[in-house]
Scaffold this active site. Structure first.
Site, PDB file in Angstrom:
ATOM      1  N   HIS A 462    -104.108   2.515  64.052  1.00 45.96           N
ATOM      2  CA  HIS A 462    -103.732   1.514  65.048  1.00 45.96           C
ATOM      3  C   HIS A 462    -102.205   1.460  65.205  1.00 45.96           C
ATOM      4  O   HIS A 462    -101.675   1.598  66.307  1.00 45.96           O
ATOM      5  CB  HIS A 462    -104.282   0.151  64.621  1.00 45.96           C
ATOM      6  CG  HIS A 462    -103.880  -0.978  65.518  1.00 45.96           C
ATOM      7  ND1 HIS A 462    -104.745  -1.549  66.425  1.00 45.96           N
ATOM      8  CD2 HIS A 462    -102.702  -1.641  65.661  1.00 45.96           C
ATOM      9  CE1 HIS A 462    -104.124  -2.508  67.078  1.00 45.96           C
ATOM     10  NE2 HIS A 462    -102.877  -2.590  66.628  1.00 45.96           N
ATOM     11  N   GLU A 463    -101.526   1.269  64.085  1.00 44.87           N
ATOM     12  CA  GLU A 463    -100.066   1.153  64.153  1.00 44.87           C
ATOM     13  C   GLU A 463     -99.443   2.463  64.610  1.00 44.87           C
ATOM     14  O   GLU A 463     -98.385   2.468  65.246  1.00 44.87           O
ATOM     15  CB  GLU A 463     -99.486   0.699  62.810  1.00 44.87           C
ATOM     16  CG  GLU A 463     -99.973  -0.681  62.336  1.00 44.87           C
ATOM     17  CD  GLU A 463     -99.830  -1.776  63.385  1.00 44.87           C
ATOM     18  OE1 GLU A 463     -98.952  -1.666  64.265  1.00 44.87           O
ATOM     19  OE2 GLU A 463    -100.615  -2.743  63.340  1.00 44.87           O
ATOM     20  N   HIS A 466     -99.223   2.491  68.355  1.00 42.32           N
ATOM     21  CA  HIS A 466     -98.007   1.816  68.835  1.00 42.32           C
ATOM     22  C   HIS A 466     -96.789   2.727  68.653  1.00 42.32           C
ATOM     23  O   HIS A 466     -95.910   2.788  69.509  1.00 42.32           O
ATOM     24  CB  HIS A 466     -97.753   0.535  68.038  1.00 42.32           C
ATOM     25  CG  HIS A 466     -98.690  -0.589  68.370  1.00 42.32           C
ATOM     26  ND1 HIS A 466     -98.901  -1.036  69.648  1.00 42.32           N
ATOM     27  CD2 HIS A 466     -99.451  -1.381  67.566  1.00 42.32           C
ATOM     28  CE1 HIS A 466     -99.765  -2.047  69.625  1.00 42.32           C
ATOM     29  NE2 HIS A 466    -100.114  -2.273  68.374  1.00 42.32           N
ATOM     30  N   HIS A 469     -96.628   5.264  71.282  1.00 37.85           N
ATOM     31  CA  HIS A 469     -96.236   4.618  72.541  1.00 37.85           C
ATOM     32  C   HIS A 469     -94.705   4.481  72.599  1.00 37.85           C
ATOM     33  O   HIS A 469     -94.078   4.714  73.624  1.00 37.85           O
ATOM     34  CB  HIS A 469     -96.901   3.241  72.627  1.00 37.85           C
ATOM     35  CG  HIS A 469     -96.999   2.681  74.016  1.00 37.85           C
ATOM     36  ND1 HIS A 469     -97.491   1.435  74.272  1.00 37.85           N
ATOM     37  CD2 HIS A 469     -96.669   3.190  75.222  1.00 37.85           C
ATOM     38  CE1 HIS A 469     -97.457   1.203  75.573  1.00 37.85           C
ATOM     39  NE2 HIS A 469     -96.962   2.258  76.171  1.00 37.85           N
TER      40      HIS A 469
HETATM   41 ZN   LIG Z   1    -101.348  -3.732  67.539  1.00 37.07          ZN
END
Ligand SMILES: [Zn+2]
Length: 678
Positions: A462-463, A466, A469
């Site tokens: 998940h991290e 980011h 991104h």
């Molecule tokens: Zn998040």
């Protein structure tokens, strides 16, 4: 002596930064920025993007270079001195931000540059200007002077009260611990957590075990401790953090601050012409209206609640008794074990950290042709922190990231990505972006490698979403590069998208290797892991919707005559949707830092909103073949590279060829099936 926080290039010198650098560095940076701004505004040269806006982007980057290492260290390695320096700076930062946001001359400068743009094309430059003009409006730049001043005071106060909320939370957690000398009472708790507790006791010259109130310990106890009293103790401490019901001192009670926070937000929203804070927040979101969000959540709740009710009934029937709130995770884990005979602790040995990191990097390599290369000679704040360069297939470094994985005292709980260096293009070339990837995994025991639970792996992916991104952005302006300028309700799209890879059977098999035998995760365990994904997904979805609706309603229904009605609204939401009863002493809201700390205010719904986008995006990969390069390239180009310069609804449409649909998420959660399988 040079102040490391004033360096204009390179990575921050974390090990050199001392608390007494903080305030002088910030003062100097703000002074320089103000001076340059005045020069810029006084210049009578006709302003275009390059002469007017580019220097403003430079100023933003300079402030980020000074402040980002401070706020980062305050989260990962705080001390009383650092916290004091940090706190002294908050009002100065807020004042500067409001000053910039409310400078009518600056507003006119942006406006004149915007008007002078000849091309009507949706260029990054045009988007940057549109965002800036919108934000000027949201900051009340067109208000009469006295109201403008009022707005600035409210914002300054709000940032202080929110920071105090977060500190109370940390302090109330640090003030609580459970000391145990009777090993019998610790039955069921995983060895890794007990090792850490024994070390913590030794550090304090105590016998036995000292269980601290942090997230990994809390989750371990509530899920695994056989002793119901101990679970109740921990549960009680957790849901009464920073409240009047807490066992720590009353000085950490957040109740009054929460009322203040809500009032201040509402007043700010009203001042700039919105009905309430939720309405105000939507001005920069992907979702269109208060009703649209409410309906979206209720639509999901309608499908999820019956599933949740069934799941809870099945659990209660199986245990044959009425379950208390502190029993649910424990018995759910037992039921999961029975149904899937798989436990976190059974899985852990297959997931040594090194292998998992390799697996994660392999996914990135297959999708985007990128390599993570560990670098040794990089200054860091803690010995176990690592740094990687992100290298493309032409051997060019396009970004970098720090990885700080373990829970420590004085480190904020949870997991997050933070920007360390922003991408920008200046005369000297491109400044490549650098990220912080932070988790709170249990520290490895001295005689074993770090072993992750599958949930921790999902968090890591998940991290990393980011992180990608932030790092893959092609936008050259800090204010709209990476995650900047991306609507809050779409910012979790890349992260939740990446989570899906942590569930894919091939990916999981590849990144597993028993730390003693080297054996990959056996197929039967793999199958059970897959099945466990949808276990109690109805209950989880209902819980998320409960948080979301609570957050949405307290902001959209705020009434100055009645106050925030925080507990009342929470009660109503729970009555309507909750499946598991909360005990009357619960003050979970007092530790709801997402909402009251500020970052997800009137925005908690965005998790579910973005999850719908992520599941639908991932379905495109499923349809084409998981590592289909064309789909990956399209995802990278339409979503990951564009930063805040795209209309995200249109970007999604461009990627998927249609608007987002809710079904892939419901299917992924096992709440509805297409019937194809049966
Ligand atoms: Zn998040």
């Amino acid at each position: 002596m040079t102040n490391p926080l004033l360096a204009e290039t390179g990575l921050p010198s974390f090990s050199q930064i001392q608390p007494d650098h903080v305030e002088p560095a910030l003062d100097e940076t703000l002074r320089r920025n103000r001076e340059e701004l005045e020069q810029l505004l006084a210049s009578d040269v006709e302003s275009d993007f390059l002469t007017a806006i580019a220097p403003l982007e430079e100023m933003q980057d300079r402030l980020h270079r000074t402040w980002s290492p401070v706020s980062h260290l305050q989260m990962v390695k705080t001390s009383d001195e650092l916290r004091e320096a940090y706190n002294r700076c908050l009002p100065k930062l807020a004042r500067y931000a409001t000053e910039m946001a409310q400078d009518a001359r600056l507003f006119r400068l942006y406006k004149s540059v915007n008007d002078s743009l000849e091309s009507q094309e949706e260029t990054p430059e045009r988007k940057l200007l549109e965002h800036a003009l919108r934000d000027f409006h949201l900051a009340g730049v067109d208000l009469p002077e006295d109201e403008k001043k009022q707005f600035s005071e409210i914002m300054e106060e709000l940032s202080q009260v929110q920071a105090k909320f977060e500190q109370n939370l940390l302090d109330s957690m640090a003030a609580w611990s459970h000391h145990e000398t009777d090993e019998q009472k610790l039955c069921g708790i995983p060895a890794a957590v007990l090792d850490a507790a024994r070390n913590a006791a030794e550090e304090q010259d105590m016998d036995g075990w000292l269980l601290l109130l942090n997230q990994p310990t809390y989750i371990a106890v509530i899920t695994h401790a056989d002793n119901a009293e101990l679970r109740k103790d921990f549960y009680t401490a957790w849901v009464t953090r920073a409240s009047d019901q807490g066992q720590a001192s009353d000085e950490f009670d957040n109740t009054a601050l929460m009322e203040d926070i809500m009032g201040l937000r509402h007043r700010a929203a009203i001042l700039v012409g919105f009905d309430n804070y939720a309405d105000y927040a939507l001005a920069s979101r992907m979702a269109g209206s208060v009703a649209e969000v409410t309906e979206f959540l209720e639509q999901l709740a309608k499908v999820a609640k019956p599933a949740a009710v069934n799941e809870f009934k099945e659990l209660q029937d199986w245990t044959g008794k009425k379950l208390n709130a502190w029993d649910v995770a424990y018995y759910a884990e037992k039921l999961r074990l029975k149904n899937f005979s798989i436990s976190d602790e059974e899985l852990r040995p297959y997931f040594p950290l090194e292998r998992v990191m390799d697996g994660l990097f392999q996914v990135m390599q297959q999708l985007f042709g990128l390599t993570a290369r560990e670098e040794q000679d990089i200054d860091r704040w803690q010995p176990e922190v690592r740094y990687y360069s992100l290298v493309n297939d032409r051997n060019e470094t396009i970004g970098g990231f720090f990885v700080d994985l373990y829970a420590r005292r004085n480190k904020r709980s949870g997991a997050w990505m933070d920007e360390c260096v922003l991408r920008k293009r200046s005369k000297s070339g491109v400044q490549i972006p650098v990220a912080h990837l932070v988790c709170n995994f249990t520290c490895p025991a001295s005689d074993k490698p770090a072993l992750l639970t599958h949930e921790e792996i999902v968090t890591l992916f998940h991290e990393f979403g980011h992180t990608l991104h932030h790092l893959l952005t092609r936008i050259d302006y800090p204010s709209v590069s990476g995650i900047n300028g991306v609507p809050w309700d779409a910012v979790e799209l890349p992260s939740q998208f990446m989570e899906n890879f942590a569930w894919d059977p091939d990916v999981v098999r590849d990144m597993s290797s028993h730390f003693e035998t080297g054996e990959p995760l056996p197929d039967d365990l793999l199958l059970k892991l897959q099945a466990s994904r949808v276990f109690h997904s109805g209950l989880q979805m209902v819980r998320q919707i409960e948080f979301s609706l609570f957050d949405w309603r307290i902001h959209s229904e705020y009434d100055p005559d009645k106050g925030a009605r925080i507990r009342e609204i929470l009660g109503e939401v729970r009555d309507a949707y909750s499946v598991i009863e909360s005990p009357p002493f619960s003050r979970f809201e007092n530790s709801f830092a997402h909402v009251f700390g500020g970052s997800y205010a009137a925005g908690y719904y965005s998790y579910k909103w973005a999850e719908v986008l992520a599941a639908d995006a991932f379905a495109a990969f499923r349809e084409a073949g998981l590592f289909d390069r064309k789909v990956a390239d399209r995802f990278r180009e339409t979503i990951l590279e564009v930063g805040g310069t795209a209309d995200i609804g249109a970007a999604f449409q461009a990627f998927r060829g249609r608007a987002p649909q809710i079904e892939p998420l419901l299917e992924q959660a096992g709440i509805v099936t297409t019937g194809k399988q049966s």
